[in-house]
Design a protein around this motif. Structure first.
Motif, PDB file in Angstrom:
ATOM      1  N   UNK A  50      30.779  48.187  75.967  1.00 14.82           N
ATOM      2  CA  UNK A  50      31.678  47.406  76.814  1.00 14.82           C
ATOM      3  C   UNK A  50      31.329  45.933  76.922  1.00 14.82           C
ATOM      4  N   UNK A  51      30.199  45.520  76.375  1.00 18.13           N
ATOM      5  CA  UNK A  51      29.748  44.130  76.528  1.00 18.13           C
ATOM      6  C   UNK A  51      30.415  43.234  75.497  1.00 18.13           C
ATOM      7  N   UNK A  52      30.733  42.023  75.924  1.00 14.46           N
ATOM      8  CA  UNK A  52      31.386  41.046  75.064  1.00 14.46           C
ATOM      9  C   UNK A  52      30.615  39.730  75.104  1.00 14.46           C
ATOM     10  N   UNK A  53      30.424  39.129  73.954  1.00 18.20           N
ATOM     11  CA  UNK A  53      29.751  37.829  73.872  1.00 18.20           C
ATOM     12  C   UNK A  53      30.721  36.726  74.286  1.00 18.20           C
ATOM     13  N   UNK A  54      30.175  35.697  74.898  1.00 22.23           N
ATOM     14  CA  UNK A  54      30.963  34.528  75.302  1.00 22.23           C
ATOM     15  C   UNK A  54      30.694  33.392  74.315  1.00 22.23           C
ATOM     16  N   UNK A  55      31.434  32.301  74.482  1.00 24.36           N
ATOM     17  CA  UNK A  55      31.187  31.118  73.657  1.00 24.36           C
ATOM     18  C   UNK A  55      29.761  30.610  73.849  1.00 24.36           C
ATOM     19  N   UNK A  56      29.262  30.663  75.091  1.00 24.07           N
ATOM     20  CA  UNK A  56      27.891  30.222  75.373  1.00 24.07           C
ATOM     21  C   UNK A  56      26.867  31.116  74.669  1.00 24.07           C
ATOM     22  N   UNK A  57      27.113  32.428  74.677  1.00 27.55           N
ATOM     23  CA  UNK A  57      26.221  33.357  73.970  1.00 27.55           C
ATOM     24  C   UNK A  57      26.197  33.025  72.483  1.00 27.55           C
ATOM     25  N   UNK A  58      27.377  32.771  71.921  1.00 30.86           N
ATOM     26  CA  UNK A  58      27.481  32.444  70.499  1.00 30.86           C
ATOM     27  C   UNK A  58      26.734  31.152  70.183  1.00 30.86           C
ATOM     28  N   UNK A  59      26.932  30.129  71.007  1.00 35.03           N
ATOM     29  CA  UNK A  59      26.261  28.853  70.768  1.00 35.03           C
ATOM     30  C   UNK A  59      24.737  29.029  70.823  1.00 35.03           C
ATOM     31  N   UNK A  60      24.262  29.820  71.774  1.00 34.86           N
ATOM     32  CA  UNK A  60      22.832  30.069  71.894  1.00 34.86           C
ATOM     33  C   UNK A  60      22.307  30.826  70.672  1.00 34.86           C
ATOM     34  N   UNK A  61      23.045  31.836  70.224  1.00 31.87           N
ATOM     35  CA  UNK A  61      22.623  32.611  69.046  1.00 31.87           C
ATOM     36  C   UNK A  61      22.599  31.747  67.787  1.00 31.87           C
ATOM     37  N   UNK A  62      23.583  30.881  67.615  1.00 32.23           N
ATOM     38  CA  UNK A  62      23.632  30.007  66.440  1.00 32.23           C
ATOM     39  C   UNK A  62      22.497  28.981  66.497  1.00 32.23           C
ATOM     40  N   UNK A  63      22.246  28.428  67.678  1.00 35.24           N
ATOM     41  CA  UNK A  63      21.122  27.494  67.813  1.00 35.24           C
ATOM     42  C   UNK A  63      19.801  28.190  67.496  1.00 35.24           C
ATOM     43  N   UNK A  64      19.655  29.408  67.970  1.00 36.67           N
ATOM     44  CA  UNK A  64      18.456  30.196  67.685  1.00 36.67           C
ATOM     45  C   UNK A  64      18.338  30.446  66.182  1.00 36.67           C
ATOM     46  N   UNK A  65      19.439  30.839  65.559  1.00 35.15           N
ATOM     47  CA  UNK A  65      19.450  31.127  64.122  1.00 35.15           C
ATOM     48  C   UNK A  65      19.067  29.901  63.301  1.00 35.15           C
ATOM     49  N   UNK A  66      19.712  28.778  63.544  1.00 32.33           N
ATOM     50  CA  UNK A  66      19.446  27.584  62.740  1.00 32.33           C
ATOM     51  C   UNK A  66      18.080  26.987  63.044  1.00 32.33           C
ATOM     52  N   UNK A  67      17.626  27.125  64.282  1.00 31.89           N
ATOM     53  CA  UNK A  67      16.271  26.682  64.616  1.00 31.89           C
ATOM     54  C   UNK A  67      15.226  27.531  63.918  1.00 31.89           C
ATOM     55  N   UNK A  68      15.466  28.844  63.865  1.00 37.67           N
ATOM     56  CA  UNK A  68      14.553  29.733  63.139  1.00 37.67           C
ATOM     57  C   UNK A  68      14.531  29.382  61.658  1.00 37.67           C
ATOM     58  N   UNK A  69      15.701  29.114  61.080  1.00 40.58           N
ATOM     59  CA  UNK A  69      15.758  28.747  59.659  1.00 40.58           C
ATOM     60  C   UNK A  69      14.889  27.506  59.398  1.00 40.58           C
ATOM     61  N   UNK A  70      14.980  26.528  60.290  1.00 34.75           N
ATOM     62  CA  UNK A  70      14.176  25.308  60.136  1.00 34.75           C
ATOM     63  C   UNK A  70      12.688  25.606  60.314  1.00 34.75           C
ATOM     64  N   UNK A  71      12.350  26.445  61.302  1.00 38.56           N
ATOM     65  CA  UNK A  71      10.940  26.757  61.574  1.00 38.56           C
ATOM     66  C   UNK A  71      10.309  27.562  60.449  1.00 38.56           C
ATOM     67  N   UNK A 116      21.887  39.952  81.330  1.00 42.65           N
ATOM     68  CA  UNK A 116      22.592  41.193  81.021  1.00 42.65           C
ATOM     69  C   UNK A 116      23.657  40.915  79.965  1.00 42.65           C
ATOM     70  N   UNK A 117      24.259  41.981  79.471  1.00 36.58           N
ATOM     71  CA  UNK A 117      25.339  41.836  78.501  1.00 36.58           C
ATOM     72  C   UNK A 117      24.860  41.308  77.164  1.00 36.58           C
ATOM     73  N   UNK A 118      25.740  40.552  76.500  1.00 33.54           N
ATOM     74  CA  UNK A 118      25.408  39.999  75.185  1.00 33.54           C
ATOM     75  C   UNK A 118      24.261  39.003  75.281  1.00 33.54           C
ATOM     76  N   UNK A 119      24.160  38.306  76.406  1.00 29.72           N
ATOM     77  CA  UNK A 119      23.052  37.364  76.602  1.00 29.72           C
ATOM     78  C   UNK A 119      21.712  38.091  76.547  1.00 29.72           C
ATOM     79  N   UNK A 120      21.685  39.339  77.016  1.00 25.77           N
ATOM     80  CA  UNK A 120      20.464  40.146  76.920  1.00 25.77           C
ATOM     81  C   UNK A 120      20.124  40.400  75.453  1.00 25.77           C
ATOM     82  N   UNK A 121      21.131  40.681  74.631  1.00 22.18           N
ATOM     83  CA  UNK A 121      20.910  40.886  73.201  1.00 22.18           C
ATOM     84  C   UNK A 121      20.320  39.658  72.536  1.00 22.18           C
ATOM     85  N   UNK A 122      20.834  38.485  72.894  1.00 23.07           N
ATOM     86  CA  UNK A 122      20.284  37.240  72.351  1.00 23.07           C
ATOM     87  C   UNK A 122      18.851  37.057  72.846  1.00 23.07           C
ATOM     88  N   UNK A 123      18.599  37.437  74.094  1.00 19.27           N
ATOM     89  CA  UNK A 123      17.239  37.372  74.635  1.00 19.27           C
ATOM     90  C   UNK A 123      16.279  38.290  73.900  1.00 19.27           C
TER      91      UNK A 123
END
Length: 188
Positions: A50-71, A116-123
């Motif tokens: 039932x959980x849905x990601x928001x635009x903020x969750x997506x932005x955080x996940x993409x920032x995490x992804x691209x930061x990891x790629x750089x690191x 909670x929710x999708x933000x928990x998944x990103x966490x």
């Protein structure tokens, strides 16, 4: 170990899979919309049905992804390509934005998201950085040195010296380019 796709995966595998949601060579992005992130998290058991990601969750996940790629990049990005300082700053900001708490379960320290929710998944993905370090896999998690690729992989070589995701493709491409450059200089 983290549960996803009905199996238990090492934290480094989760981080690798996140980085590989963006295929630099083809320019395709597996996380182009919040619904994509929702599906990706669900497929890995990091979000409930039932959980849905928001635009903020997506932005955080993409920032995490691209930061990891750089690191995880083994060498500086060649001139003419985007600067890695931006993504590294994005990683620091993304990690700072994920509310995590330190836990002690069964005498073993850990880290878990407060959200909670999708933000928990990103966490949980952010916490996987610590998990990969604790497992000894962090130094083995790398990004292909071929600037047209940047695919993440786990270096299973004994001496941890692997530089390309595929020697046959990316390694050959890089070595051929260097050979041609040397030949051109010698011919001048």
């Amino acid at each position: 170990m983290l549960p996803y796709s009905g199996r238990m995966y090492r934290p480094a595998e989760l981080l690798r899979d996140l980085v590989n949601t963006h295929d630099v060579a083809s320019g395709t992005d597996g996380l182009a919309a919040p619904a994509d992130l929702t599906g990706w998290l669900r497929d890995r058991g990091l979000a409930a049905p039932g959980e849905r990601a928001t635009d903020d969750d997506l932005m955080l996940a993409v920032d995490l992804r691209e930061g990891l790629r750089a690191a995880l990049c083994p060498a500086p990005v060649p001139s003419g390509l985007p600067d890695t300082a931006g993504p590294a700053a994005r990683l620091a900001a993304a990690l700072a934005a994920v509310p995590l708490r330190v836990t002690l379960a069964g005498g073993v320290p850990g880290c878990e998201p407060i959200a909670t929710g999708a933000a928990r998944g990103v966490g949980l993905i952010a916490a996987a950085v610590l998990g990969a370090h604790a497992d000894g896999d962090w130094p083995r998690l790398k990004v292909c040195a071929e600037h047209t690729c940047r695919w993440a992989f786990i270096d299973a070589s004994k001496n941890r010296s692997r530089a390309w995701c595929s020697m046959r493709v990316c390694g050959n491409r890089t070595k051929t380019r260097a050979y041609r450059a040397r030949r051109q200089i010698a011919a001048s």
